[in-house]
Design a protein around this motif. Structure first.
Motif, PDB file in Angstrom:
ATOM      1  N   THR A   1     -12.338 -11.407  -3.718  1.00 49.64           N
ATOM      2  CA  THR A   1     -12.343 -11.252  -5.174  1.00 49.64           C
ATOM      3  C   THR A   1     -13.511 -10.351  -5.544  1.00 49.64           C
ATOM      4  OG1 THR A   1     -13.694 -13.233  -5.399  1.00 49.64           O
ATOM      5  CG2 THR A   1     -11.321 -13.520  -5.590  1.00 49.64           C
TER       6      THR A   1
ATOM      7  N   PRO B   1      -4.932 -20.068  -1.037  1.00 53.21           N
ATOM      8  CA  PRO B   1      -5.402 -21.254  -1.763  1.00 53.21           C
ATOM      9  C   PRO B   1      -5.022 -21.177  -3.239  1.00 53.21           C
ATOM     10  CG  PRO B   1      -7.181 -20.266  -0.469  1.00 53.21           C
ATOM     11  CD  PRO B   1      -6.043 -19.309  -0.439  1.00 53.21           C
ATOM     12  N   ILE B   2      -4.821 -19.955  -3.747  1.00 54.14           N
ATOM     13  CA  ILE B   2      -4.466 -19.798  -5.154  1.00 54.14           C
ATOM     14  C   ILE B   2      -3.064 -20.339  -5.421  1.00 54.14           C
ATOM     15  CG2 ILE B   2      -4.250 -18.120  -7.037  1.00 54.14           C
ATOM     16  CD1 ILE B   2      -7.037 -18.261  -5.986  1.00 54.14           C
TER      17      ILE B   2
ATOM     18  N   ASP C   1     -15.073 -20.554   4.664  1.00 49.29           N
ATOM     19  CA  ASP C   1     -14.464 -21.810   5.073  1.00 49.29           C
ATOM     20  C   ASP C   1     -13.636 -22.453   3.976  1.00 49.29           C
ATOM     21  OD1 ASP C   1     -16.800 -22.308   3.604  1.00 49.29           O
ATOM     22  OD2 ASP C   1     -17.938 -22.678   5.433  1.00 49.29           O
ATOM     23  N   VAL C   2     -14.275 -22.768   2.848  1.00 59.68           N
ATOM     24  CA  VAL C   2     -13.550 -23.404   1.747  1.00 59.68           C
ATOM     25  C   VAL C   2     -13.843 -22.588   0.495  1.00 59.68           C
ATOM     26  CG1 VAL C   2     -13.709 -25.675   2.814  1.00 59.68           C
ATOM     27  CG2 VAL C   2     -15.453 -24.964   1.180  1.00 59.68           C
ATOM     28  N   LEU C   3     -13.283 -23.021  -0.623  1.00 63.96           N
ATOM     29  CA  LEU C   3     -13.560 -22.311  -1.865  1.00 63.96           C
ATOM     30  C   LEU C   3     -15.020 -22.482  -2.256  1.00 63.96           C
ATOM     31  CD1 LEU C   3     -10.547 -23.430  -4.098  1.00 63.96           C
ATOM     32  CD2 LEU C   3     -10.819 -21.231  -2.963  1.00 63.96           C
TER      33      LEU C   3
ATOM     34  N   SER D   1      -6.007 -19.290   5.193  1.00 61.78           N
ATOM     35  CA  SER D   1      -6.041 -17.940   5.736  1.00 61.78           C
ATOM     36  C   SER D   1      -7.467 -17.562   6.067  1.00 61.78           C
ATOM     37  CB  SER D   1      -5.459 -16.969   4.712  1.00 61.78           C
ATOM     38  OG  SER D   1      -5.365 -15.699   5.261  1.00 61.78           O
TER      39      SER D   1
ATOM     40  N   PRO E   1     -11.253 -18.057   0.621  1.00 65.88           N
ATOM     41  CA  PRO E   1     -11.003 -17.632   2.006  1.00 65.88           C
ATOM     42  C   PRO E   1      -9.672 -16.888   2.076  1.00 65.88           C
ATOM     43  CG  PRO E   1     -11.412 -20.002   1.867  1.00 65.88           C
ATOM     44  CD  PRO E   1     -11.295 -19.513   0.482  1.00 65.88           C
ATOM     45  N   GLY E   2      -9.712 -15.726   2.681  1.00 64.41           N
ATOM     46  CA  GLY E   2      -8.483 -14.960   2.871  1.00 64.41           C
ATOM     47  C   GLY E   2      -8.098 -14.098   1.686  1.00 64.41           C
ATOM     48  N   MET E   3      -8.830 -14.193   0.591  1.00 66.87           N
ATOM     49  CA  MET E   3      -8.489 -13.359  -0.563  1.00 66.87           C
ATOM     50  C   MET E   3      -9.768 -12.857  -1.236  1.00 66.87           C
ATOM     51  SD  MET E   3      -6.269 -14.264  -3.935  1.00 66.87           S
ATOM     52  CE  MET E   3      -7.629 -14.344  -5.088  1.00 66.87           C
TER      53      MET E   3
ATOM     54  N   VAL F   1     -11.124 -17.722 -13.576  1.00 64.28           N
ATOM     55  CA  VAL F   1     -12.089 -17.102 -12.653  1.00 64.28           C
ATOM     56  C   VAL F   1     -11.838 -17.475 -11.195  1.00 64.28           C
ATOM     57  CG1 VAL F   1     -13.896 -16.845 -14.367  1.00 64.28           C
ATOM     58  CG2 VAL F   1     -13.789 -18.932 -13.022  1.00 64.28           C
ATOM     59  N   THR F   2     -10.575 -17.688 -10.849  1.00 59.37           N
ATOM     60  CA  THR F   2     -10.293 -18.022  -9.452  1.00 59.37           C
ATOM     61  C   THR F   2      -9.938 -16.785  -8.667  1.00 59.37           C
ATOM     62  OG1 THR F   2      -7.989 -18.364  -9.991  1.00 59.37           O
ATOM     63  CG2 THR F   2      -9.392 -20.300  -9.960  1.00 59.37           C
ATOM     64  N   GLY F   3      -9.978 -15.622  -9.308  1.00 64.81           N
ATOM     65  CA  GLY F   3      -9.591 -14.412  -8.602  1.00 64.81           C
ATOM     66  C   GLY F   3      -8.162 -14.037  -8.890  1.00 64.81           C
ATOM     67  N   MET F   4      -7.515 -14.809  -9.761  1.00 66.92           N
ATOM     68  CA  MET F   4      -6.163 -14.474 -10.203  1.00 66.92           C
ATOM     69  C   MET F   4      -6.204 -13.130 -10.952  1.00 66.92           C
ATOM     70  SD  MET F   4      -4.130 -16.879 -12.877  1.00 66.92           S
ATOM     71  CE  MET F   4      -5.140 -16.428 -14.272  1.00 66.92           C
TER      72      MET F   4
ATOM     73  N   LYS G   1     -19.265 -15.298 -13.199  1.00 66.19           N
ATOM     74  CA  LYS G   1     -18.688 -16.372 -12.393  1.00 66.19           C
ATOM     75  C   LYS G   1     -17.387 -15.897 -11.791  1.00 66.19           C
ATOM     76  CE  LYS G   1     -19.325 -20.506 -13.868  1.00 66.19           C
ATOM     77  NZ  LYS G   1     -19.213 -21.259 -15.105  1.00 66.19           N
ATOM     78  N   MET G   2     -17.249 -16.069 -10.506  1.00 68.00           N
ATOM     79  CA  MET G   2     -15.997 -15.723  -9.848  1.00 68.00           C
ATOM     80  C   MET G   2     -15.874 -16.523  -8.567  1.00 68.00           C
ATOM     81  SD  MET G   2     -13.133 -14.178  -9.792  1.00 68.00           S
ATOM     82  CE  MET G   2     -13.231 -13.164 -11.255  1.00 68.00           C
ATOM     83  N   ASP G   3     -14.703 -17.090  -8.348  1.00 66.18           N
ATOM     84  CA  ASP G   3     -14.489 -17.895  -7.151  1.00 66.18           C
ATOM     85  C   ASP G   3     -14.524 -17.034  -5.891  1.00 66.18           C
ATOM     86  OD1 ASP G   3     -14.230 -20.064  -8.728  1.00 66.18           O
ATOM     87  OD2 ASP G   3     -12.211 -20.614  -8.086  1.00 66.18           O
TER      88      ASP G   3
ATOM     89  N   TYR H   1      -8.445 -29.163  -4.227  1.00 65.28           N
ATOM     90  CA  TYR H   1      -8.158 -27.783  -3.829  1.00 65.28           C
ATOM     91  C   TYR H   1      -8.302 -27.606  -2.324  1.00 65.28           C
ATOM     92  CZ  TYR H   1      -8.464 -25.803  -8.616  1.00 65.28           C
ATOM     93  OH  TYR H   1      -8.261 -25.463  -9.919  1.00 65.28           O
ATOM     94  N   PRO H   2      -7.295 -27.054  -1.654  1.00 63.77           N
ATOM     95  CA  PRO H   2      -7.522 -26.619  -0.287  1.00 63.77           C
ATOM     96  C   PRO H   2      -8.312 -25.308  -0.313  1.00 63.77           C
ATOM     97  CG  PRO H   2      -5.272 -26.103  -0.974  1.00 63.77           C
ATOM     98  CD  PRO H   2      -5.950 -26.786  -2.125  1.00 63.77           C
ATOM     99  N   PRO H   3      -8.942 -24.912   0.738  1.00 68.40           N
ATOM    100  CA  PRO H   3      -8.989 -25.503   2.087  1.00 68.40           C
ATOM    101  C   PRO H   3      -9.873 -26.749   2.209  1.00 68.40           C
ATOM    102  CG  PRO H   3      -9.508 -23.143   2.097  1.00 68.40           C
ATOM    103  CD  PRO H   3      -9.548 -23.572   0.699  1.00 68.40           C
TER     104      PRO H   3
ATOM    105  N   GLN I   1      -3.307 -23.810  -6.326  1.00 68.66           N
ATOM    106  CA  GLN I   1      -3.821 -24.019  -7.682  1.00 68.66           C
ATOM    107  C   GLN I   1      -2.731 -23.805  -8.719  1.00 68.66           C
ATOM    108  OE1 GLN I   1      -7.458 -21.766  -8.157  1.00 68.66           O
ATOM    109  NE2 GLN I   1      -8.148 -22.372  -6.125  1.00 68.66           N
TER     110      GLN I   1
END
Lengths: 630, 359
Positions: B259, A283-284, B237-239, A267, B255-257, A348-351, B250-252, A171-173, A287
């Motif tokens: 949640t 980053p999503i 910086d990163v996830l 971003s 960066p940039g978004m 749970v990635t914020g989607m 649980k929640m990711d 996964y980036p970043p 994914q």
């Protein structure tokens, strides 16, 4: 049996009249840059076995850390050098590199290339009655791209900054920024390069499999007379063909972000005291692209295993596979659904949670065809007459593991339950059973079953039994307890569990130790296979033409299959591949190339009607030969 | 532990012995000659019994190990939705354990029962549409029920947070978490911008926004029991991924978004300590998305306080602006007066002279 032999003799008796030209290939053409599908299959298999050894060893290294966190690993310094730190422990970044490379190697290099590459190549032409793949040259290129990919990936293990370390999903970043971890430097570049080559290889292989199955079936081999192995390879190739390009695009965008300053995935990042200029990426997005391959990939490794298992179980239960059409239907259902369930990896990635709901519904639908398959296997055993060859044992093991790992998918596919279980050992247990172990068992079953056709010799059965029981017990001992640590909330990819606090690490110290010991024993048991495999190539008992009394076409070829597969005409096909223990028949199996007119005593009423078509099937011979001489 | 290792070695040992015994028998039989028409050998029965033994030992080991691990699972959920999902988890677990046990039993039992017998012929049984229909429909129905209940819970969990929720911002970075509270005056988090991050202002609070003035930061997470809490989750910086194991949250962190996740804690730290009879117990916030070298240690302590205690704790916290008055210079002129309220009287003089001098 008697009918089979007579017919085989008939085939041999035919004049050697097809005009396929036989040059005697030199050593390089025969064993290295070979265009023969059987040689390419063996090349894939041996590469797969070597990769499995590498991938397995890596897992043993990190299991040492997880099972024995206090252990001094100085003795590994001759191999690992600086990756063992001053205090004699595994370096924390190297630990992540180990899990990353273990995943990458096992999923792509062992279970995709080693399994699908080996058996699609080996069995498609032999079972559909073709002289070779549609394009031998592209097939050869496919293997050599895989080899190139392997070489690049393997070389990344020796970098000073280490191989890719961001998890096999990269996964980036994390994977995009070299400053985030050393493994995201050159190691990741090589990972991406290797995967690009791998995808090229996989696509060339897949196109070939599809073309061959559609165009090169022998006369009479209609789609509904194809063995389930071929159906599974067909669906696998379609899955790969449609999903691997998406991974390639994901990788390309990542390459752009890494090297050319784009912001597809990046971003608003502040790292190491510096705010990066990248804005607007997501980053999503990565994914989504990754799992659009990633989920079908599960079925890419699993379907061939299931297909081969169908064949092996039917043969050794001496009984037709139960629900042939339902099996095809389930595989078709799985293939279609495989494309529309990917986001269950991302609850749970914020989607958007609404998407989560949609994907939860779709995901649990896919459990239905999977359940149908499991029930059909079990019913195939019912009232069979079971012969436990090592291949049969591994197939039964596969069904057991497929069920045991599959049922927890119902829990993980439920987005509300996934909240707590996501990225814990529960997930690790789930996919190692249902995808890792089940597919590995399929690979082993396939090797034991088709070994006589590959090398003209038999593997030692007793060693096969020991190998099976040790692996079967071992795999359960390793992965079953992981459900417990998962329920206890242990996250995966943790170097140590000290930060969980509250004595939770201590509560499972024993269990983690047990898992590690079981893993080491199970891995060691593979040495039995390793030895059996390589020893038997040279010293195994000579095989007979049809050692398992099987019905499919590959067993009508000579023991030592030459170039072009059949020395005479390619046999025609008149019946489905599962005429085992047919009432009224003299022998307990009737090969596919035996016409109904030769077996009036066992024909079902509708089969007697098919006798009329036999003339038409035979008349296709000229056209078939013509197609090879063009 | 020794017990476990012992058990495992015994299993392997028995297997090894039985197989060696079999192979010796096999060699004997080879000499006598076997039925050449099948690939059968004398180990067939042993392998069939192996299936039965595997089933038996597997069942015993499965039940025993489950009961053994049960006390060490996560204790009762400490949040409202967690209680629901836990219940659903165990119901689903019961369903799948039943399916797992029933199908594996059939598989291994059939394998044993229908082992090769010379005097028997396998039944030619290629298809039965009724049977297939039944076992397509049953899993489909069970699945539909599970999905439907799951979906309703999921919908509730991910619904809009109540407007009176306590808003807390949590930001993941390599390797730790920054916590920012909305402040005691407006319960509104001020804006934030990653370009404003510096050594002191570690989350990049934007002081051109008046909502920022009363915001305060902390190195631990305090939340009130029984009140809805809305976590606004960010990553620098990163996830990363916010994981509150006991609250089943649980929640990711992306960066940039930004949640979010809202929940209502139901058990306070003190209650949990009493419940587990462990004075040192603390809730934790861990990271569950691989983020680099320090991933496994990226945790902070979480305190669930009684609402009154929480209020008291909040009142004791000083706004970021109060502890770092130099940031007053970032406040635009028209808001300076409002911001100055948060600057303690004493340092204001020294600080404003410093600013003046700098200007």
């Amino acid at each position: 049996m008697s009918t089979a032999t007579t017919h085989a003799e008939e085939v041999h008796a035919h004049a050697h009249d097809h005009e396929h030209e036989h040059h005697e290939p030199n050593f390089i053409q025969k064993y290295i840059f070979s265009e023969d599908h059987k040689t390419i299959a063996k090349q894939y298999l041996i590469m797969g076995i070597l990769w499995a050894f590498v991938g397995g060893s890596l897992s043993i290294l990190f299991r040492l850390q997880l099972g024995f966190p206090e252990m001094q690993l100085d003795w590994l310094r001759p191999i690992l050098g600086e990756w063992i730190d001053e205090s004699g422990k595994l370096d924390k970044e190297f630990y992540l590199a180990l899990v990353t490379m273990h995943g990458t190697i096992m999923v792509f290099f062992v279970l995709t290339a080693g399994l699908s590459g080996t058996f699609s190549n080996f069995l498609i032409p032999l079972q559909i009655g073709a002289r070779d793949m549609a394009s031998g040259f592209i097939n050869m290129l496919s293997f050599w791209f895989f080899f190139l990919s392997s070489a690049v990936m393997f070389s990344s293990l020796f970098l000073e900054t280490g191989p890719a370390s961001g998890g096999w999903v990269i996964y980036p970043p994390l994977s995009a920024l070299p400053q985030a971890m050393p493994g995201s430097g050159l190691g990741m570049t090589l990972w991406l390069t290797a995967m690009a080559f791998f995808i090229v290889s996989s696509l060339m292989g897949g196109i070939n499999y599809i073309c061959t199955i559609i165009n090169l079936r022998t006369r009479g081999m209609t789609f509904t007379k194809m063995p389930l192995t071929i159906w599974s390879f067909f669906f696998t190739a379609i899955l790969g063909l449609l999903s691997f390009p998406v991974l390639l695009s994901a990788a390309l965008l990542l390459i752009f972000d890494r090297s050319f300053g784009t912001s597809f995935y990046l971003s608003e990042i502040y790292i190491q005291g510096q705010a990066l200029p990248n804005m607007g990426g997501s980053p999503i997005l990565y994914q989504h692209l990754f799992w659009f391959l990633g989920h079908p990939e599960v079925y890419i490794v699993l379907l061939p295993a299931l297909g081969m298992t169908s064949e092996i179980i039917a043969t050794n239960a001496r009984k037709p596979i139960f629900g042939y059409r339902a099996m095809i239907g389930s595989m078709m259902g799985i293939t279609v659904l495989a494309f529309i369930v990917w986001a269950h990896h991302m609850f749970v990635t914020g989607m958007n949670p609404f998407l989560g709901s949609v994907f939860m519904f779709l995901t649990l639908i896919i459990a239905v065809p999977s359940a149908v398959k499991a029930f059909n296997y079990i019913t195939t055993l019912w009232k069979g007459n079971l012969i436990f060859t090592p291949a049969m044992l591994f197939s039964i093991g596969l069904v057991s593991l497929f069920i045991s790992g599959g049922v927890t998918g119902i829990i993980l596919g439920n987005s509300a339950l996934d909240i707590n279980l996501h990225d814990t050992y529960f997930v690790v247990a789930h996919f190692h059973l249902v995808m890792g172990s089940a597919s590995f068992f399929g690979l082993m079953a396939g090797v034991y079953h088709w070994y006589p056709k590959m090398f003209g010799r038999m593997m030692n059965k007793t060693l096969g039994y020991i190998h099976f029981w040790a692996t079967f017990v071992g795999v359960y001992c390793v992965f079953f307890p992981m459900h417990y640590t998962g329920i206890a909330g242990f996250p995966r990819r943790y170097y140590s569990f000290t930060a969980l606090g509250n004595g939770r690490e201590e509560a499972f110290t024993d269990l983690n130790m047990f898992i590690s010991i079981a893993a080491i024993l199970t891995f060691s048991a593979q040495a039995i296979f390793f030895w059996n495999f390589f020893y038997s190539i040279f010293k195994g008992k000579k095989a007979t033409q049809n050692p398992w009394n099987s019905t499919t076409l590959e067993w009508t070829t000579p023991v030592e299959v030459g170039h072009g597969n059949w020395p005479g005409e390619i046999p025609a096909v008149y019946r489905w591949p599962y005429d085992y223990s047919k009432p009224g028949a003299e022998s307990d199996f009737i090969p596919q190339n035996v016409p109904y007119s030769a077996t009036p005593e066992s024909n079902l009423p509708e089969e007697n009607e098919e006798i009329a078509n036999e003339k038409a099937i035979e008349s296709l011979l000229a056209a078939q030969n013509e197609s090879y001489n063009r | 532990m020794n017990y476990l290792i012992g058990l495992l070695s015994v299993v392997f040992f028995i297997l090894a012995i039985s197989v060696i015994a079999k192979s010796m028998k096999l060699n004997k039989n080879l000499a006598e000659g076997e039925d050449e028409s099948t690939p059968l050998d004398s180990s067939n029965n042993s392998n069939a019994y192996g299936m039965l033994i595997f089933w038996l030992l597997g069942t015993v080991a499965g039940v025993w190990s489950f009961l053994h691990s049960l006390p060490d699972f996560l204790p009762e959920a400490a949040s409202k939705h967690g209680i629901d999902t836990d219940k659903m988890f165990w119901v689903s677990m019961a369903v799948v354990t039943f399916a797992f046990f029933a199908t594996n039993t059939l598989l291994l039992f059939f394998a044993f029962k229908y082992r090769y017998n010379k005097n028997r012929k396998a039944t030619f049984y290629p298809v039965n549409h009724k049977l297939e229909l039944i076992w397509t429909v049953i899993p489909a129905v069970v699945m539909a029920i599970l999905v439907f209940t799951g979906w309703r819970t999921w919908r509730d969990i991910t619904s809009q947070a109540p407007s009176d929720a306590v808003v807390i911002e949590i930001t993941g970075h390599q390797f730790g978490w920054y916590v920012r509270y909305a402040g005691n005056d407006d319960n509104q988090l001020g804006n934030q911008n990653y370009k404003l991050i510096d050594e002191t202002n570690s989350v990049g609070i934007d002081f051109t926004d008046k909502n920022s003035f009363d915001d305060f930061t902390a190195t631990e997470l305090h939340i009130p029991k029984g009140k809805p809490v809305l976590l606004k989750i960010k990553a620098q910086d990163v996830l990363h991924s916010v994981y509150l194991p006991y609250q089943r949250v649980k929640m990711d962190a992306v960066p940039g978004m930004p949640t979010k996740f809202w929940f209502t804690p139901t058990i306070s730290t003190d209650e949990m300590r009493a419940k587990l009879n462990n004075k040192d117990f603390n809730f934790k916030l861990n990271c569950t998305e691989i983020c680099g070298r320090g991933h496994f240690g990226m945790a902070i302590t979480v305190f669930v306080d009684e609402p009154a205690d929480y209020k008291k704790w909040c009142a004791e916290q000083k706004p970021f602006l109060a502890t770092n008055p130099s940031y007053l210079e970032k406040v635009p002129a028209n808001l300076k007066a409002k911001a100055s309220k948060y600057i303690p009287a004493e340092p204001i003089a020294t600080d404003s002279t410093a600013t003046a001098a700098a200007l």
